[in-house]
Scaffold this active site. Structure first.
Site, mmCIF file in Angstrom:
data_model
loop_
_atom_site.group_PDB
_atom_site.id
_atom_site.type_symbol
_atom_site.label_atom_id
_atom_site.label_comp_id
_atom_site.label_asym_id
_atom_site.label_seq_id
_atom_site.Cartn_x
_atom_site.Cartn_y
_atom_site.Cartn_z
ATOM 1 N N LYS A 45 129.148 -37.285 67.828
ATOM 2 C CA LYS A 45 130.070 -38.091 67.018
ATOM 3 C C LYS A 45 130.957 -37.121 66.241
ATOM 4 O O LYS A 45 130.545 -36.507 65.266
ATOM 5 C CB LYS A 45 129.305 -38.995 66.054
ATOM 6 C CG LYS A 45 130.222 -39.904 65.250
ATOM 7 C CD LYS A 45 129.449 -40.835 64.353
ATOM 8 C CE LYS A 45 130.321 -41.930 63.771
ATOM 9 N NZ LYS A 45 131.454 -41.454 62.986
ATOM 10 N N LYS B 67 125.455 -45.814 65.950
ATOM 11 C CA LYS B 67 125.650 -44.472 65.377
ATOM 12 C C LYS B 67 124.396 -44.026 64.641
ATOM 13 O O LYS B 67 123.659 -44.830 64.070
ATOM 14 C CB LYS B 67 126.905 -44.395 64.513
ATOM 15 C CG LYS B 67 127.005 -45.410 63.442
ATOM 16 C CD LYS B 67 128.400 -45.407 62.830
ATOM 17 C CE LYS B 67 128.516 -46.596 61.886
ATOM 18 N NZ LYS B 67 129.812 -46.873 61.373
HETATM 19 P P1 AMP Z 1 132.471 -45.155 61.942
HETATM 20 O O1 AMP Z 1 133.919 -44.865 61.635
HETATM 21 O O2 AMP Z 1 131.524 -44.449 61.021
HETATM 22 O O3 AMP Z 1 132.201 -46.617 62.112
HETATM 23 O O4 AMP Z 1 132.145 -44.505 63.381
HETATM 24 C C1 AMP Z 1 132.805 -44.881 64.556
HETATM 25 C C2 AMP Z 1 133.922 -43.891 64.855
HETATM 26 O O5 AMP Z 1 133.401 -42.651 65.305
HETATM 27 C C3 AMP Z 1 134.806 -44.314 65.996
HETATM 28 O O6 AMP Z 1 135.772 -45.249 65.579
HETATM 29 C C4 AMP Z 1 135.436 -42.997 66.433
HETATM 30 O O7 AMP Z 1 136.584 -42.746 65.643
HETATM 31 C C5 AMP Z 1 134.413 -41.961 66.031
HETATM 32 N N1 AMP Z 1 133.775 -41.258 67.157
HETATM 33 C C6 AMP Z 1 133.469 -39.941 67.164
HETATM 34 N N2 AMP Z 1 132.859 -39.587 68.295
HETATM 35 C C7 AMP Z 1 132.756 -40.692 69.056
HETATM 36 C C8 AMP Z 1 132.188 -40.963 70.332
HETATM 37 N N3 AMP Z 1 131.595 -40.014 71.049
HETATM 38 N N4 AMP Z 1 132.245 -42.240 70.791
HETATM 39 C C9 AMP Z 1 132.826 -43.219 70.058
HETATM 40 N N5 AMP Z 1 133.377 -43.017 68.849
HETATM 41 C C10 AMP Z 1 133.349 -41.765 68.330
#
Ligand code: AMP
Length: 595
Positions: free
Chosen positions: A253, A426
């Protein structure tokens, strides 16, 4: 439709905070309008003219709008300022000053129509370059000259970006479903059309034009942003694998900015997570996608991360903010180059891939992304064992990532546009060492600062988003972690969004000094989630007369301008965090107590 009729509806909407009543009002409004009007009134009600991706915003400085009001009403500058100090809303000022003068002049005037008002606002919004200000004032003066006092109130609110009727995109989706005869039956399909077009006005027009059939015929199109799929969160490797049926694809991530890249031949368009067109900020990404994406047409998603040009290691998210400045992009490209990590393919060469399982979509990505040192797919590993997942997580953190996202790989692992769901989970670094992860919370109120902070707002009432009711529920008051420049910036942001009473979509029993329209998203870190009788987040979910609150909240310094308020941490996520905290405590106590 006459504009005055629309204003009557606006007054009805302002007169209630009950969601069901609001839906009924919107349904009645929909019945009265033509398809074209449906599109326009939807955008106007949301305080805009187009969907966000078009990039043309209503928004004229109050100072300029005041000039128009002065010209139309003959009021002096000080009269307007005095009225403004008293009423706190330039719309009300316009209404009051106009009603004083209008009674004799309006008798023989044709009433304004929605189409006329929309067309004039459109012309105002499109004025750019030299002399634009003068033209804007002239056009607004002309429009106000034809308006009744009540119409002037809404025209002024629209033009100054202060519409705030308490309705959001979801309110229109609910209303459209009810309009078609069954709120539950049609909602999902209408939502789908909205999620793949990011255009609520278009969807409302289609509902009026051809009913549910027209809604169903909507397709993904290159150049039109798709609302992004989002992840849920869990706090232990075992739980994650259990939830995914035993196995999943764990991906790094990355801590950067999400990009949805659209390619049509040689043309590249980049959309942000909020569907804004951010192409101009990243000429280097455009260039690289032209050479390294081997498809004629494509919609693909990646995370863009700032990279240290000397060491090649990844830098924190904030460094990307240098790209926000309009000037110096060339310099920023050199000083803060970005790496692109692709993780999904939504559409490629005529085929909509959203219905295909994750591993198939990833295979397509592998075929079209040509990797080099700054571009590639996300680092990923298939995992079946919690220990393996934890090892992979540690490696991700060592490599400068926030954690991992573990993704469903079963045949049902489709790309679900616009939805937060359990197909992606996540798992963040902070779970491993601390109880609570960071939260993205929405400012709903502010308290005046004292002592050194007087003259500014010093403490903010924060809320989480509750998807089930489309409301913002209070979860803590935060007054720490702010630097002087933060307080200054936030005071300005709050003043721009301050409203005289609790906004319709806000649910809070705590009363701040000033209510704030839910728009500002801040990243907050806390020590733990606790039960609290004074906050409305998850009220009654864990315990009867209690909600949940963040204990010892602090601002991390991050303004989440990339998130819409509806993308903030949800009430469900906070419930999940509270529950997993209990599990961690149980495990620690169990271990500590063992002989
Ligand atoms: P959050 O913003 O904490 O809800 O986490 C989701 C966000 O992580 C997504 O909207 C992407 O911008 C980011 N992201 C980073 N790495 C990845 C990945 N491998 N797959 C999907 N999203 C990712």
């Amino acid at each position: 439709m006459e504009f005055r009729r629309l204003c009557e509806y606006y007054e009805m909407l302002e007169g209630t905070t009950k969601r069901l009543e609001m839906r009924e009002i919107l349904v009645r409004l929909l019945r009265e309008v033509s398809p074209e009007e449906a599109e326009k009134i939807t955008f106007l009600s949301l305080g805009r003219l187009y969907p966000p991706y078009v990039g043309i915003e209503l928004g004229m400085a109050e100072r300029l709008a005041m000039r128009s009001i002065r010209m139309v009403t003959g009021a002096s500058e000080s009269e307007i300022e005095k009225a403004m100090a008293k009423l706190g809303d330039l719309g009300l000022v316009a209404e009051q000053l106009l009603s004083r003068k209008k009674s004799q002049t309006l008798l023989f005037q044709e009433p304004l129509t929605v189409n006329q008002v929309y067309a004039t606002l459109e012309r105002i919004a499109r004025q750019t370059g030299e002399g634009a200000m003068e033209d804007k004032v002239r056009l607004l003066t002309g429009l106000l000259g034809k308006a009744e006092p009540k119409e002037a109130k809404y025209i002024v609110r629209l033009i100054t970006g202060k519409m705030r009727l308490g309705v959001a995109d979801m309110s229109f989706i609910d209303a459209a479903a009810a309009y078609l005869g069954d709120p539950d039956l049609y909602k999902e399909e209408i939502e789908r059309a909205y999620n793949i077009t990011s255009n609520i006005g278009l969807v409302m027009r289609l509902v009026k034009e051809g009913g549910i059939e027209a809604v169903r015929s909507v397709r993904i199109k290159v150049g039109v942003p798709v609302r992004p799929m989002l992840a849920e969160r869990l706090t232990s490797a075992a739980e994650i694998l259990q939830k995914l049926g035993g196995r999943g694809l764990a991906e790094y991530k990355y801590d950067g900015e999400r990009m949805q890249i659209h390619k049509l031949d040689d043309e590249i368009v980049i959309f942000s997570r909020r569907q804004e067109n951010i192409t101009h900020q990243f000429p280097d990404v455009v260039q690289r996608c032209k050479t390294n994406l081997k498809a004629k047409e494509a919609i693909v998603e990646c995370e863009a991360v700032a990279v240290d040009p000397d060491t090649g290691s990844m830098l924190p998210f904030q460094e990307l903010m240098h790209r926000r400045r309009k000037y110096d992009i060339e310099k920023a490209i050199e000083m803060y180059p970005v790496g692109l990590f692709f993780f999904d393919a939504i559409y490629v060469d005529g085929e909509d891939l959203t219905g295909r399982p994750l591993l198939e979509r990833r295979k397509v990505l592998e075929q079209i992304v040509v990797p080099d040192e700054n571009i590639g797919l996300t680092v990923a590993k298939m995992v079946e064992d919690p220990e393996d997942l934890d090892l992979f997580m540690r490696k991700a953190v060592e490599d400068g990532c926030e954690g991992v996202i573990v993704k469903d790989v079963s045949p049902k692992s489709v790309y679900r546009a616009g939805a937060r769901g359990w197909l992606w989970i996540k798992y963040k670094r902070s779970y491993v060492s601390k109880l609570v992860d960071t939260l993205d919370l929405v400012v709903i109120g502010a308290f005046h600062g004292k002592g050194k902070r007087s003259g500014w707002f010093g403490t903010f009432l924060m809320a989480a988003y509750d998807k089930a009711t489309d409301t913002f529920k209070s979860v803590c008051k935060v007054g720490t972690g702010f630097k002087e420049e933060d307080l200054q910036r936030l005071t300005e942001m709050v003043k721009e969004r301050a409203v005289p009473r609790k906004p319709a979509r806000v649910d809070s029993v705590m009363e701040p000094d000033v209510w704030v329209e839910p728009e500002i998203v801040l990243e907050i870190v806390g020590d733990e989630i606790t039960l609290s009788p004074i906050h409305t987040c998850a009220y009654g979910v864990i315990e009867k007369n209690s909600g949940l609150a963040v204990r010892f909240p602090r601002f991390t310094g991050r303004y989440r301008t990339d998130k819409r308020p509806e993308d903030a941490t949800t009430v469900d996520e906070i419930v999940e965090m509270y529950r997993s905290q209990l599990k961690v405590i149980a495990v620690e106590e169990g271990e500590g107590g063992a002989p």
